[in-house]
Write an enzyme that holds these catalytic residues in place. Structure first.
Site, PDB file in Angstrom:
ATOM      1  N   ASN A  10       0.872  -1.178   0.000  1.00 41.39           N
ATOM      2  CA  ASN A  10       0.000   0.000   0.000  1.00 41.39           C
ATOM      3  C   ASN A  10       0.909   1.228   0.000  1.00 41.39           C
ATOM      4  O   ASN A  10       1.507   1.556   1.026  1.00 41.39           O
ATOM      5  CB  ASN A  10      -0.896  -0.030   1.244  1.00 41.39           C
ATOM      6  CG  ASN A  10      -1.759   1.212   1.356  1.00 41.39           C
ATOM      7  OD1 ASN A  10      -1.792   2.044   0.443  1.00 41.39           O
ATOM      8  ND2 ASN A  10      -2.457   1.354   2.468  1.00 41.39           N
ATOM      9  N   TRP A  11       0.984   1.864  -1.143  1.00 39.63           N
ATOM     10  CA  TRP A  11       1.920   3.008  -1.267  1.00 39.63           C
ATOM     11  C   TRP A  11       1.342   4.303  -0.692  1.00 39.63           C
ATOM     12  O   TRP A  11       2.028   5.321  -0.654  1.00 39.63           O
ATOM     13  CB  TRP A  11       2.316   3.197  -2.747  1.00 39.63           C
ATOM     14  CG  TRP A  11       3.160   2.090  -3.281  1.00 39.63           C
ATOM     15  CD1 TRP A  11       3.839   1.145  -2.558  1.00 39.63           C
ATOM     16  CD2 TRP A  11       3.457   1.790  -4.659  1.00 39.63           C
ATOM     17  NE1 TRP A  11       4.517   0.283  -3.387  1.00 39.63           N
ATOM     18  CE2 TRP A  11       4.291   0.666  -4.686  1.00 39.63           C
ATOM     19  CE3 TRP A  11       3.082   2.376  -5.874  1.00 39.63           C
ATOM     20  CZ2 TRP A  11       4.782   0.108  -5.879  1.00 39.63           C
ATOM     21  CZ3 TRP A  11       3.560   1.820  -7.061  1.00 39.63           C
ATOM     22  CH2 TRP A  11       4.399   0.702  -7.063  1.00 39.63           C
ATOM     23  N   LYS A  12       0.095   4.258  -0.281  1.00 39.12           N
ATOM     24  CA  LYS A  12      -0.545   5.438   0.338  1.00 39.12           C
ATOM     25  C   LYS A  12      -0.321   6.681  -0.539  1.00 39.12           C
ATOM     26  O   LYS A  12      -0.313   6.565  -1.755  1.00 39.12           O
ATOM     27  CB  LYS A  12      -0.036   5.608   1.778  1.00 39.12           C
ATOM     28  CG  LYS A  12      -0.170   4.300   2.585  1.00 39.12           C
ATOM     29  CD  LYS A  12       0.055   4.449   4.055  1.00 39.12           C
ATOM     30  CE  LYS A  12      -0.134   3.099   4.742  1.00 39.12           C
ATOM     31  NZ  LYS A  12      -0.056   3.145   6.190  1.00 39.12           N
ATOM     32  N   HIS A  88      -9.507   1.222   4.824  1.00 42.67           N
ATOM     33  CA  HIS A  88      -8.220   1.356   5.514  1.00 42.67           C
ATOM     34  C   HIS A  88      -8.408   2.285   6.712  1.00 42.67           C
ATOM     35  O   HIS A  88      -9.188   3.236   6.648  1.00 42.67           O
ATOM     36  CB  HIS A  88      -7.155   1.921   4.559  1.00 42.67           C
ATOM     37  CG  HIS A  88      -5.787   1.860   5.157  1.00 42.67           C
ATOM     38  ND1 HIS A  88      -5.349   2.798   6.061  1.00 42.67           N
ATOM     39  CD2 HIS A  88      -4.774   0.965   5.008  1.00 42.67           C
ATOM     40  CE1 HIS A  88      -4.120   2.480   6.443  1.00 42.67           C
ATOM     41  NE2 HIS A  88      -3.750   1.367   5.821  1.00 42.67           N
ATOM     42  N   GLU A  90      -6.795   4.675   7.852  1.00 46.00           N
ATOM     43  CA  GLU A  90      -6.579   6.105   7.572  1.00 46.00           C
ATOM     44  C   GLU A  90      -7.812   6.703   6.905  1.00 46.00           C
ATOM     45  O   GLU A  90      -8.155   7.859   7.136  1.00 46.00           O
ATOM     46  CB  GLU A  90      -5.315   6.280   6.715  1.00 46.00           C
ATOM     47  CG  GLU A  90      -4.050   6.015   7.535  1.00 46.00           C
ATOM     48  CD  GLU A  90      -2.893   5.425   6.762  1.00 46.00           C
ATOM     49  OE1 GLU A  90      -2.888   5.487   5.522  1.00 46.00           O
ATOM     50  OE2 GLU A  90      -1.973   4.880   7.420  1.00 46.00           O
ATOM     51  N   GLU A 154      -5.263  -4.934  10.494  1.00 48.89           N
ATOM     52  CA  GLU A 154      -4.234  -3.915  10.677  1.00 48.89           C
ATOM     53  C   GLU A 154      -4.493  -3.181  11.988  1.00 48.89           C
ATOM     54  O   GLU A 154      -5.266  -2.207  12.024  1.00 48.89           O
ATOM     55  CB  GLU A 154      -4.277  -2.904   9.524  1.00 48.89           C
ATOM     56  CG  GLU A 154      -4.021  -3.522   8.164  1.00 48.89           C
ATOM     57  CD  GLU A 154      -3.444  -2.505   7.172  1.00 48.89           C
ATOM     58  OE1 GLU A 154      -2.356  -2.753   6.669  1.00 48.89           O
ATOM     59  OE2 GLU A 154      -4.084  -1.461   6.936  1.00 48.89           O
ATOM     60  N   GLY A 160       2.733   2.123  10.785  1.00 51.49           N
ATOM     61  CA  GLY A 160       3.700   3.211  10.649  1.00 51.49           C
ATOM     62  C   GLY A 160       4.423   3.564  11.933  1.00 51.49           C
ATOM     63  O   GLY A 160       5.095   4.584  12.009  1.00 51.49           O
ATOM     64  N   SER A 196       3.622  -2.321  10.253  1.00 49.26           N
ATOM     65  CA  SER A 196       5.074  -2.387  10.450  1.00 49.26           C
ATOM     66  C   SER A 196       5.667  -3.755  10.088  1.00 49.26           C
ATOM     67  O   SER A 196       6.603  -4.233  10.743  1.00 49.26           O
ATOM     68  CB  SER A 196       5.450  -1.994  11.877  1.00 49.26           C
ATOM     69  OG  SER A 196       5.033  -0.665  12.155  1.00 49.26           O
ATOM     70  N   GLY A 217       2.965  -1.121   4.236  1.00 44.36           N
ATOM     71  CA  GLY A 217       3.073   0.290   3.897  1.00 44.36           C
ATOM     72  C   GLY A 217       4.528   0.676   3.661  1.00 44.36           C
ATOM     73  O   GLY A 217       5.060   0.528   2.565  1.00 44.36           O
ATOM     74  N   GLY A 218       5.158   1.167   4.710  1.00 37.08           N
ATOM     75  CA  GLY A 218       6.519   1.715   4.601  1.00 37.08           C
ATOM     76  C   GLY A 218       7.492   0.832   3.830  1.00 37.08           C
ATOM     77  O   GLY A 218       8.163   1.296   2.890  1.00 37.08           O
TER      78      GLY A 218
HETATM   79  P1  13P Z   1       3.138   0.196   7.647  1.00 36.50           P
HETATM   80  O1  13P Z   1       3.654  -1.062   7.034  1.00 36.50           O
HETATM   81  O2  13P Z   1       3.892   1.417   7.207  1.00 36.50           O
HETATM   82  O3  13P Z   1       3.001   0.084   9.140  1.00 36.50           O
HETATM   83  O4  13P Z   1       1.651   0.430   7.077  1.00 36.50           O
HETATM   84  C1  13P Z   1       0.742  -0.608   7.146  1.00 36.50           C
HETATM   85  C2  13P Z   1      -0.462  -0.221   6.377  1.00 36.50           C
HETATM   86  O5  13P Z   1      -1.187   0.694   6.755  1.00 36.50           O
HETATM   87  C3  13P Z   1      -0.747  -0.941   5.125  1.00 36.50           C
HETATM   88  O6  13P Z   1      -2.023  -0.689   4.669  1.00 36.50           O
END
Ligand code: 13P
Length: 240
Positions: A10-12, A88, A90, A154, A160, A196, A217-218
């Site tokens: 997920n590149w957000k 998600h 967010e 999640e 994050g 994470s 994500g990251g």
């Molecule tokens: P991180 O891997 O950066 O914690 O993010 C997870 C995420 O929100 C994937 O959708």
């Protein structure tokens, strides 16, 4: 294990990593592992053209209309997406998406032939009050669990932050999620872990019986780290 591992990035709100949208990048499925990316809407086309399994980070349940800034499930599908993230944390937080709206998104995705990955998980405060199981039950209550969907657990406190859930914490919730699926979907539904995930903890998480992949994500923005996670998943699948 009968379920193929899915490693999803997920590149957000980040541009595609350099070289990612090419036929030779690490963002492609391997022999035993499905790999998918969720770029911003601007990078969808390039990823799809490179033959990468690609999905939207959001899709509106309505086909079109007065929804400034949004894009519909039908538009994602028509433009070559095969998947979509729904709910998600967010989006739930910043865009006030409710459980009911997330369920509508998942149903709309299925109707147009997109595979929904529905994100669920408790906040830090909810875990402190030991409410995580109730939260999961509420978040799953309206979902079309009879259909072919993927669930991503999640925990918000792990996203994050570098604070990954322990494999035991994650497995406990994944087992609960699986127990809430209808019997005919119990074995086939994939349940991903997100929060994470990185090369140093991917193996212990993916070894858990009810963890079928990762929503990352990251680390998904770093081709080398993401490739390492895919290699770990591939190795585990071969060992099985
Ligand atoms: P991180 O891997 O950066 O914690 O993010 C997870 C995420 O929100 C994937 O959708």
């Amino acid at each position: 294990m009968s379920r193929r591992i899915l490693i999803a990035g997920n590149w957000k709100m980040n541009s595609a990593p350099e070289g990612a949208c090419t036929e030779s990048s690490v963002y492609h499925s391997t022999e035993h592992v499905d790999v998918a990316v969720f770029p911003t809407f601007l990078d969808l086309e390039e990823c799809i053209a490179a033959g990468i399994l690609t999905g939207g980070q959001f899709g509106h349940p309505e086909a079109h209309g007065a929804h400034t800034g949004d894009i519909s499930m039908a538009m994602l599908k028509d433009n070559g997406c095969s998947m979509v993230l729904c709910g998600h944390s967010e989006r739930r937080d910043h865009h006030k998406e409710t459980n009911a709206h997330v369920a509508q998104q998942a149903k709309a995705a299925l109707e147009v032939g997109l595979h929904p990955i529905v994100c669920i998980g408790e906040t830090e405060a909810e875990r402190e009050h030991n409410e995580q199981e109730d939260v999961i039950r509420r978040q799953m209550a309206d979902l079309p669990l009879n259909a072919d969907i993927t669930i991503a657990y999640e925990p918000v406190w792990a996203i994050g932050t570098g604070n990954t859930a322990t494999p035991e914490q994650a497995q406990e919730i994944h087992a609960l999620i699986r127990s809430l699926l209808p019997e005919e979907r119990t074995e086939s539904t994939r349940i991903l872990y997100g929060g994470s995930m990185k090369p140093s903890n991917a193996q212990e998480l993916l070894l858990q019986p009810d963890i079928d992949g990762g929503l990352i994500g990251g680390a998904s923005l770093e081709p080398e780290a993401f490739g390492e996670i895919i290699a770990i998943a591939e190795q585990l699948s071969q060992d099985n």
